[in-house]
Design an enzyme around this catalytic site. Structure first.
Site, PDB file in Angstrom:
ATOM      1  N   GLU A 122      -5.655  -0.411 -12.736  1.00 17.71           N
ATOM      2  CA  GLU A 122      -5.271   0.314 -11.529  1.00 17.71           C
ATOM      3  C   GLU A 122      -4.074  -0.400 -10.915  1.00 17.71           C
ATOM      4  O   GLU A 122      -3.927  -1.621 -11.045  1.00 17.71           O
ATOM      5  CB  GLU A 122      -6.456   0.290 -10.558  1.00 17.71           C
ATOM      6  CG  GLU A 122      -6.228   0.918  -9.202  1.00 17.71           C
ATOM      7  CD  GLU A 122      -7.392   0.684  -8.242  1.00 17.71           C
ATOM      8  OE1 GLU A 122      -7.546   1.476  -7.318  1.00 17.71           O
ATOM      9  OE2 GLU A 122      -8.152  -0.290  -8.436  1.00 17.71           O
ATOM     10  N   LYS A 149      -8.185   9.431  -8.556  1.00 17.91           N
ATOM     11  CA  LYS A 149      -9.443   8.764  -8.232  1.00 17.91           C
ATOM     12  C   LYS A 149     -10.252   9.572  -7.230  1.00 17.91           C
ATOM     13  O   LYS A 149      -9.765   9.935  -6.152  1.00 17.91           O
ATOM     14  CB  LYS A 149      -9.165   7.368  -7.678  1.00 17.91           C
ATOM     15  CG  LYS A 149     -10.416   6.560  -7.379  1.00 17.91           C
ATOM     16  CD  LYS A 149     -10.064   5.117  -7.087  1.00 17.91           C
ATOM     17  CE  LYS A 149     -10.341   4.787  -5.663  1.00 17.91           C
ATOM     18  NZ  LYS A 149     -10.184   3.352  -5.371  1.00 17.91           N
ATOM     19  N   CYS A 167     -11.729   1.959 -10.569  1.00 23.56           N
ATOM     20  CA  CYS A 167     -12.249   0.965  -9.638  1.00 23.56           C
ATOM     21  C   CYS A 167     -13.557   1.383  -8.958  1.00 23.56           C
ATOM     22  O   CYS A 167     -14.611   1.360  -9.587  1.00 23.56           O
ATOM     23  CB  CYS A 167     -11.167   0.625  -8.621  1.00 23.56           C
ATOM     24  SG  CYS A 167     -11.342  -1.033  -7.887  1.00 23.56           S
TER      25      CYS A 167
END
Length: 258
Positions: free
Chosen positions: A40, A106, A142
């Site tokens: 990321e 995300k 994440c």
């Protein structure tokens, strides 16, 4: 399928970070990898204003990533930032090279531990699975790793491998949680999980600049390979056949009731 992970420490300069990408692509190609997973925020580290560096998914940074990947003949997953609504950005994984051109925004934004990522980042809405050499590869970023439902949804959509890109925030117990969560998500989805994070800078930071410890977990949650906190590389052969065999003897996806 041979997978490479590049545990880098990106800077605040997107152009300079492309040089890091080029080095990881060259190393992955030399190792015979078909898929390279980068962290990321590969495009630009956290801790600097992100709106000024955000580019469209077909912008110049993505174009250069695609050129590097195509020339090497492999597929690269790399974290970037793209423009969102209302001055926010999207935390986007770009997937480029070897006939693959996709992106994932995300879904789960990090509104936790006193931090509100949603102030600056617009969440995505759709799970994404791409195909690399006939293998379904799901995408996650994440904080997504804390949500089992995303990983089972990716498996339902054909993933047998899930690539997780992270810039994991430091803190008490956080590195241990990272490994535990990656292994648990592999078990939840009976997928191989390839999890690549930003390296640990070794200095305190208010931004989530990474703890390193990238790892690959097999579909039974076993750690196949792992790095320490500093910069480094992993090359691992993941076996989609092992995923299929695991799902035959441990059919948790079929046995679900909720």
């Amino acid at each position: 399928m041979r997978v490479a992970l590049g545990q880098i420490s990106s800077t605040g300069d997107p152009r300079a970070n492309l040089e890091l990408v080029a080095a990881e692509v060259a190393a992955a190609r030399g190792a015979g990898a078909r898929l390279l997973v980068l962290p990321e925020a590969t495009m630009c580290r956290f801790g600097v204003p992100l709106a000024p560096v955000a580019e469209p998914v077909d912008g110049p940074w993505a174009a250069e990533l695609e050129r590097l990947a195509d020339e090497a003949g492999l597929t690269v997953v790399a974290g970037a930032f793209t423009p969102g609504e209302g001055g926010r950005v999207r935390n986007t994984l770009l997937v480029r090279g070897a006939g693959v051109r996709a992106h994932y925004d995300k879904i789960h934004v990090y509104d936790a531990f006193g931090y509100a990522e949603s102030d600056a980042v617009e969440p995505g809405r759709e799970p994404v699975v791409v195909e690399v050499d006939g293998v379904g590869v799901g995408l996650a970023t994440c904080y997504d790793v804390r949500f089992p439902g995303l990983f089972t949804a990716l498996a339902d959509r054909g993933a047998s491998v899930v690539a997780v890109a992270a810039s994991w925030g430091a803190g008490p117990g956080k590195a241990e949680q990272w490994e535990l969560l990656v292994r648990a998500r592999a078990l939840d989805s009976t997928c191989s999980v390839v999890a690549c994070g930003q390296a640990d800078l070794g200095v305190p930071s208010d931004a989530p600049t990474g703890v390193g410890r990238s790892l690959v977990a097999g579909p039974l949650g076993q750690v196949l390979a792992q790095l320490g906190p500093g910069t480094g590389r992993l090359v691992v052969d993941v076996d989609p056949g092992e995923v299929q065999r695991t799902r035959e003897v441990l059919p948790v996806l079929v046995n679900r009731r909720f």
